[in-house]
Design an enzyme around this catalytic site. Structure first.
Site, PDB file in Angstrom:
ATOM      1  N   GLN A  83     -21.736  23.723  60.722  1.00 48.09           N
ATOM      2  CA  GLN A  83     -21.121  23.206  61.997  1.00 48.09           C
ATOM      3  C   GLN A  83     -20.148  24.151  62.565  1.00 48.09           C
ATOM      4  O   GLN A  83     -19.222  24.704  62.069  1.00 48.09           O
ATOM      5  CB  GLN A  83     -20.184  22.148  61.422  1.00 48.09           C
ATOM      6  CG  GLN A  83     -19.284  21.310  62.475  1.00 48.09           C
ATOM      7  CD  GLN A  83     -18.407  20.237  61.811  1.00 48.09           C
ATOM      8  OE1 GLN A  83     -17.769  20.574  60.845  1.00 48.09           O
ATOM      9  NE2 GLN A  83     -18.004  19.509  62.868  1.00 48.09           N
ATOM     10  N   HIS A 314       4.251  36.766  28.988  1.00 53.50           N
ATOM     11  CA  HIS A 314       4.785  36.500  27.562  1.00 53.50           C
ATOM     12  C   HIS A 314       6.076  35.799  27.903  1.00 53.50           C
ATOM     13  O   HIS A 314       6.815  35.986  28.902  1.00 53.50           O
ATOM     14  CB  HIS A 314       5.113  37.696  26.715  1.00 53.50           C
ATOM     15  CG  HIS A 314       5.275  38.765  27.431  1.00 53.50           C
ATOM     16  ND1 HIS A 314       4.557  39.448  28.043  1.00 53.50           N
ATOM     17  CD2 HIS A 314       6.435  39.550  27.662  1.00 53.50           C
ATOM     18  CE1 HIS A 314       4.913  40.679  28.477  1.00 53.50           C
ATOM     19  NE2 HIS A 314       6.143  40.650  28.496  1.00 53.50           N
TER      20      HIS A 314
END
Length: 409
Positions: A83, A314
């Site tokens: 399209q 961490h």
């Protein structure tokens, strides 16, 4: 002479040409149909659902970032059409017309999930439209029905005639291939609902109620899609899991993934190939740890999506959040996912504060976001593509090129 075999299955058009502006910043660098939902992209779920429902062939309409959609479906037997300009759903199906046979056809949006049983019923009932009962029908196309026969569709009425709405899945008669040249709507688009209206005038169109469906248009709906599809996974441990790790429930660890010592994972959860978790991490809720993503020491991740390459190294907490590709959270980054007034969390979508409908929702991070150590991120904050925070910064406003306004509570 033997009779000629007739293929009674359903050719299907999947609409996957849009950009997904309401999903930004997650769609800044990818089309919405290619966002990850559990072990596949969103459009892969749609195509696989169509095939399981009985699709004889699948035609996928692409447009924005078309190559990404083609790559996602590279191993599936589909036909692609383009399209050129995204001018509405009827225009998208019109782009696929030459690829279809003169036979009934289904149309599915490439960003909507349906339960498989309902989709199969829809295919068997054609001509038909998927229908759902909702609490806020004024936000949808409402179906006017006589029993299970649909008479018309009313778009977003102020006084809805019912709570039965168009769920965006259709089975049209072959004649509808000639009905796609509809007039332009007030929105400046060519709407498939106008084709549905004509079908209702010409033939009996049945409303097939879907048991479960999800229009994945905004970030929290992507989170909901992952909650759904991760919940469907069956436990499978193929990767490298340390003997001291504790995996509980429906956890999938793919080949090439690593789960280190001291890790606790409570399913449903998926750790994809190349990802690492731990040591001493806690993953719970419906969580996707994408390809090559890292959940490090003393990190807790709850009910979240970490896309490929995202790192929470961490001493951090991530809850009810979506981290796009290559996000890197500095040590001690903490995400708030609950408002003090206990109201639903708001997120800005296209500049407007919008309720997520969720009491718990964290943050949305676009590709390449980096936080400094000890960053605190408030519930509902959106960090745009490549956004940055400094050490010990507290963020209560959106930041980045995709979202640059203040969160409104």
């Amino acid at each position: 002479m033997s009779p000629v075999a007739v293929d009674t299955r359903m050719q299907t058009v999947v609409l996957a040409a849009g950009a997904g502006t309401r999903m930004r910043p997650l769609t800044d660098r990818r089309p919405k149909p290619t966002v990850p939902v559990a072990d596949r992209t969103l459009v892969e779920h749609v195509v696989d659902g169509a095939v399981a429902a009985g699709a004889s062939r699948v035609v996928v309409v692409v447009g924005y970032a078309a190559d990404a959609v083609r790559d996602a479906l590279d191993d599936r037997d589909v036909t692609f059409v383009t399209q050129e300009r995204q001018r509405g759903t009827a225009d998208a199906v019109r782009a696929a017309r030459d690829a279809l046979h003169d036979a009934p056809f289904a149309v599915l949006n490439g960003d909507v999930l349906y339960d498989q049983a309902s989709l199969t019923r829809l295919y068997d009932a054609g001509p038909a439209v998927g229908a759902a009962r909702v609490d806020d029908p004024e936000n949808y196309g409402v179906l006017e029905a006589d029993g299970d026969l649909v008479r018309s569709v009313v778009e977003k009425p102020t006084d809805p005639p019912s709570n039965l709405v168009n769920a965006g899945a259709y089975v049209f008669p072959a004649a509808a291939l000639d009905w796609l040249d509809v007039a332009e709507s007030d929105r400046g688009e060519y709407e498939l609902t106008d084709v549905l209206e004509r079908a209702c005038d010409a033939v009996d169109v049945r409303a097939v109620t879907v048991d479960r469906w999800l229009d994945v248009g905004r970030p929290w709906e992507l989170l909901a899609a992952n909650e759904w599809k991760l919940g469907d996974l069956t436990r499978r441990i193929d990767g490298d899991v340390h003997p001291d790790a504790d995996l509980r429930g429906s956890v999938v660890v793919e080949t090439g993934a690593t789960v280190d010592a001291g890790v606790v994972i409570e399913g449903p959860a998926l750790v994809r190939s190349g990802a690492t978790v731990g040591p001493n991490a806690y993953v719970r809720g419906a969580t996707l740890v994408g390809e090559g993503a890292k959940v490090g020491h003393a990190v807790e991740v709850k009910n979240s999506v970490l896309m490929a390459g995202a790192t929470v190294g961490h001493l951090s907490y991530v809850g009810d959040s979506i981290l796009a590709r290559d996000v890197n959270f500095g040590a001690g980054t903490t995400v708030a996912n609950l408002r003090h007034d206990d109201a639903d969390v708001l997120v800005r979508v296209k500049g407007q504060p919008t309720s997520t409908g969720r009491r718990k929702f964290g943050v949305v991070c676009g590709d390449g976001v980096k936080t400094g150590i000890d960053t605190a991120l408030n519930a509902g904050v959106v960090l745009g593509t490549e956004a940055r925070t400094g050490p010990s910064e507290t963020l209560t406003r959106d930041r980045g090129r995709s979202s640059d306004d203040t969160n409104v509570y």
